[in-house]
Design a protein around this motif. Structure first.
Motif, short mmCIF file in Angstrom:
data_model
loop_
_atom_site.label_atom_id
_atom_site.label_comp_id
_atom_site.label_asym_id
_atom_site.label_seq_id
_atom_site.Cartn_x
_atom_site.Cartn_y
_atom_site.Cartn_z
N HIS A 54 37.17 17.26 46.13
CA HIS A 54 37.43 17.65 47.52
C HIS A 54 36.21 18.43 48.03
O HIS A 54 36.23 19.66 48.10
CB HIS A 54 38.69 18.52 47.60
N PRO A 55 35.15 17.74 48.41
CA PRO A 55 33.91 18.42 48.81
C PRO A 55 34.04 19.30 50.04
O PRO A 55 33.16 20.11 50.32
CB PRO A 55 32.93 17.26 49.04
N GLU A 56 35.13 19.16 50.76
CA GLU A 56 35.34 19.99 51.95
C GLU A 56 35.89 21.37 51.59
O GLU A 56 36.09 22.22 52.47
CB GLU A 56 36.30 19.30 52.93
N VAL A 57 36.14 21.61 50.29
CA VAL A 57 36.77 22.86 49.85
C VAL A 57 35.78 23.73 49.08
O VAL A 57 34.94 23.23 48.32
CB VAL A 57 37.99 22.56 48.94
N ASP A 58 35.90 25.03 49.27
CA ASP A 58 35.21 26.02 48.44
C ASP A 58 36.28 26.98 47.93
O ASP A 58 37.18 27.38 48.68
CB ASP A 58 34.16 26.76 49.27
N ILE A 59 36.22 27.34 46.63
CA ILE A 59 37.20 28.26 46.04
C ILE A 59 36.45 29.45 45.44
O ILE A 59 35.55 29.28 44.63
CB ILE A 59 38.06 27.57 44.96
N GLN A 60 36.82 30.62 45.87
CA GLN A 60 36.17 31.86 45.40
C GLN A 60 37.19 32.72 44.67
O GLN A 60 38.31 32.92 45.17
CB GLN A 60 35.60 32.64 46.60
N TRP A 61 36.81 33.23 43.50
CA TRP A 61 37.72 34.03 42.69
C TRP A 61 37.23 35.47 42.56
O TRP A 61 36.10 35.72 42.17
CB TRP A 61 37.87 33.43 41.29
N ASP A 62 38.10 36.42 42.87
CA ASP A 62 37.88 37.82 42.56
C ASP A 62 38.69 38.16 41.32
O ASP A 62 39.56 37.38 40.88
CB ASP A 62 38.31 38.72 43.72
N ILE A 63 38.44 39.35 40.77
CA ILE A 63 39.06 39.74 39.50
C ILE A 63 39.70 41.11 39.63
O ILE A 63 39.15 42.01 40.26
CB ILE A 63 38.00 39.75 38.36
N ARG A 64 40.89 41.29 39.02
CA ARG A 64 41.53 42.60 38.93
C ARG A 64 41.82 42.91 37.46
O ARG A 64 41.86 42.00 36.62
CB ARG A 64 42.82 42.65 39.75
N SER A 65 42.04 44.15 37.14
CA SER A 65 42.27 44.55 35.76
C SER A 65 43.60 44.00 35.24
O SER A 65 44.48 43.62 36.02
CB SER A 65 42.26 46.07 35.62
N LEU A 66 43.74 44.01 33.92
CA LEU A 66 44.99 43.54 33.31
C LEU A 66 46.16 44.42 33.74
O LEU A 66 47.25 43.93 34.01
CB LEU A 66 44.84 43.55 31.78
N LYS A 67 45.94 45.73 33.85
CA LYS A 67 47.02 46.63 34.29
C LYS A 67 47.39 46.33 35.74
O LYS A 67 48.57 46.30 36.09
CB LYS A 67 46.60 48.09 34.14
N GLU A 68 46.39 46.08 36.58
CA GLU A 68 46.68 45.74 37.97
C GLU A 68 47.44 44.42 38.07
O GLU A 68 48.30 44.25 38.92
CB GLU A 68 45.38 45.65 38.77
N PHE A 69 47.12 43.48 37.17
CA PHE A 69 47.85 42.22 37.14
C PHE A 69 49.33 42.47 36.91
O PHE A 69 50.20 41.84 37.52
CB PHE A 69 47.31 41.30 36.03
N GLY A 70 49.65 43.41 36.01
CA GLY A 70 51.05 43.69 35.70
C GLY A 70 51.75 44.58 36.70
O GLY A 70 52.96 44.50 36.87
N ASP A 71 50.97 45.45 37.39
CA ASP A 71 51.61 46.50 38.19
C ASP A 71 51.34 46.43 39.69
O ASP A 71 52.13 46.95 40.49
CB ASP A 71 51.14 47.88 37.69
N MET A 72 50.22 45.86 40.12
CA MET A 72 49.85 45.92 41.54
C MET A 72 50.83 45.11 42.39
O MET A 72 51.07 43.93 42.12
CB MET A 72 48.43 45.39 41.75
N PRO A 73 51.39 45.71 43.43
CA PRO A 73 52.33 44.98 44.30
C PRO A 73 51.66 43.78 44.96
O PRO A 73 50.49 43.84 45.35
CB PRO A 73 52.72 46.03 45.34
N ILE A 74 52.43 42.69 45.10
CA ILE A 74 51.89 41.49 45.75
C ILE A 74 51.51 41.80 47.20
O ILE A 74 50.60 41.19 47.74
CB ILE A 74 52.91 40.34 45.74
#
Length: 382
Positions: A32-52
């Motif tokens: 899908h050349p019309e798409v660009d996907i960018q990823w940011d990173i959060r800590s493992l604790k934030e993955f478990g605890d940070m509100p959506i």
């Protein structure tokens, strides 16, 4: 010239968490050349605890833990994927689920995420040292207590018992002894909880003294780099450490010790991929999730790039098992019998605060009945 669609995603801070998503994004973009996907990173604790709620305004694609489903449903935070991904694709993914992973992202009749990463608490050990010492890996918790006494003073056992991981182990032991329904009406069965806390205090007497502060990655790093810690009975597995060349020494993974009288293994973990209700590109985001979750992607590029796949075919793939020192076949029984945490609204707040309450109780050696009274009072208040 095609107008670019940019999807923003949030992953978690470990090669297992972000490398396979970046790799699959690159191959998806080729389709899908019309798409660009960018990823940011959060800590493992934030993955478990940070509100959506803190993520949905910024990101289209969100990596998420299954207990958030009730919160997402109540507050309309995520898009139901069963309305965006073809039914035949979802039926196939359900058939190819590792244990209850796929079903764990359902809530109130809606599928809010798809498992792209499957995990549960498993056992980790240095097979080379275990064999050298002539020890047998414990299959039950009773055998585990005997195992401690057979280890020479030059070696140790460690559990990850920082607040987040202590919580997971506490729920695991409760489920192993009380079955899957030990939580009723926002109450953890009191006598059962006291019994488990008393047992945890016994285990602490035998463990590496830093266990109470460690998470799984800290223990696995120590196991892989040094020869002191030879076994950890309950931690979230990482296939990375069972791959040649990832660390100084290979770490082997297997099923955790259980209670042979109840057919429950350990707590289910893993990662689901969800779409923010605020995404302006929901169809393309759904197409990407479908692409990442399908067997062909999971068996190949996802696993090859450090991922721990959520698709059963990837777990059964002989090449993947060779690559990961039989991680998948060796922990499959644990995955199939895993305990799924509650998902109702408020659970995550209780989980975060309850974990700190338990941890404080163990560190200060507060009586188990006092800890349980405070824990259930907290649960009722949320």
């Amino acid at each position: 010239m095609l107008k670019k669609i940019t999807l923003k995603g949030i992953a978690w801070d470990h090669p297992r968490g972000y490398q396979p998503l970046r790799a699959t994004s690159e191959t998806f973009i080729q389709l899908h050349p019309e798409v660009d996907i960018q990823w940011d990173i959060r800590s493992l604790k934030e993955f478990g605890d940070m509100p959506i709620e803190d993520l949905i305004e910024v990101y289209d694609l969100i990596t998420i833990d299954h207990p958030y489903m009730g919160q997402a449903n109540a507050n309309n935070l995520l898009l139901p994927l069963d309305k965006l991904i073809p039914r035949h694709s979802l039926e196939k993914l359900k058939e190819e689920s590792v244990g209850p992973s796929y079903q764990s992202y359902y809530y109130n009749g809606n599928l809010y995420a798809i498992s792209v990463d499957a995990a549960a608490l498993v056992a980790a050990y240095r097979e080379d040292l275990i064999l050298k010492l002539g020890l047998n890996i414990p299959k039950t918790r009773a055998e585990l207590l005997d195992f401690y006494k057979k280890i020479p003073s030059s070696h140790m056992v460690a559990w990850p018992l920082c607040a987040t991981d202590l919580w997971c182990t506490f729920l695991t032991l409760c489920a192993q002894d009380g079955g899957r329904d030990f939580i009723k009406d926002k109450t953890i069965e009191n006598r059962l909880g006291i019994q488990v806390l008393d047992e945890l205090k016994i285990h602490l007497e035998y463990l590496h003294h830093d266990s109470i502060h460690w998470n799984p990655i800290q223990i696995l790093n120590r196991m892989a780099d040094e020869n002191e810690i030879i076994y950890s009975p309950f931690l979230f597995g990482y296939t990375n450490y069972s791959r040649l060349g990832y660390a100084k020494n290979l770490v082997k993974f297997g099923n955790s010790p259980t209670n042979p009288n109840i057919d429950v293994s350990t707590i289910l973990g893993g990662v689901g991929l969800a779409i923010s209700a605020h995404s302006e590109h929901q169809d393309m985001a759904a197409a990407y999730i479908n692409y990442v979750a399908k067997a062909e992607t999971q068996e190949g590029i996802y696993t090859k790039n450090g991922g721990q796949p959520g698709n059963l075919k990837a777990w059964q793939n002989q090449g993947n098992n060779t690559l990961c020192n039989n991680f998948f076949v060796s922990t499959m029984d644990t995955m199939n019998k895993a305990y799924v945490r509650p998902q109702h609204k408020g659970w995550n707040k209780f989980q975060e605060q309850g974990a700190d309450l338990l941890h404080n109780g163990l560190v200060k050696n507060i009586p188990s009945d006092t800890i349980m009274k405070k824990l259930n009072q907290l649960y009722q208040s949320i």
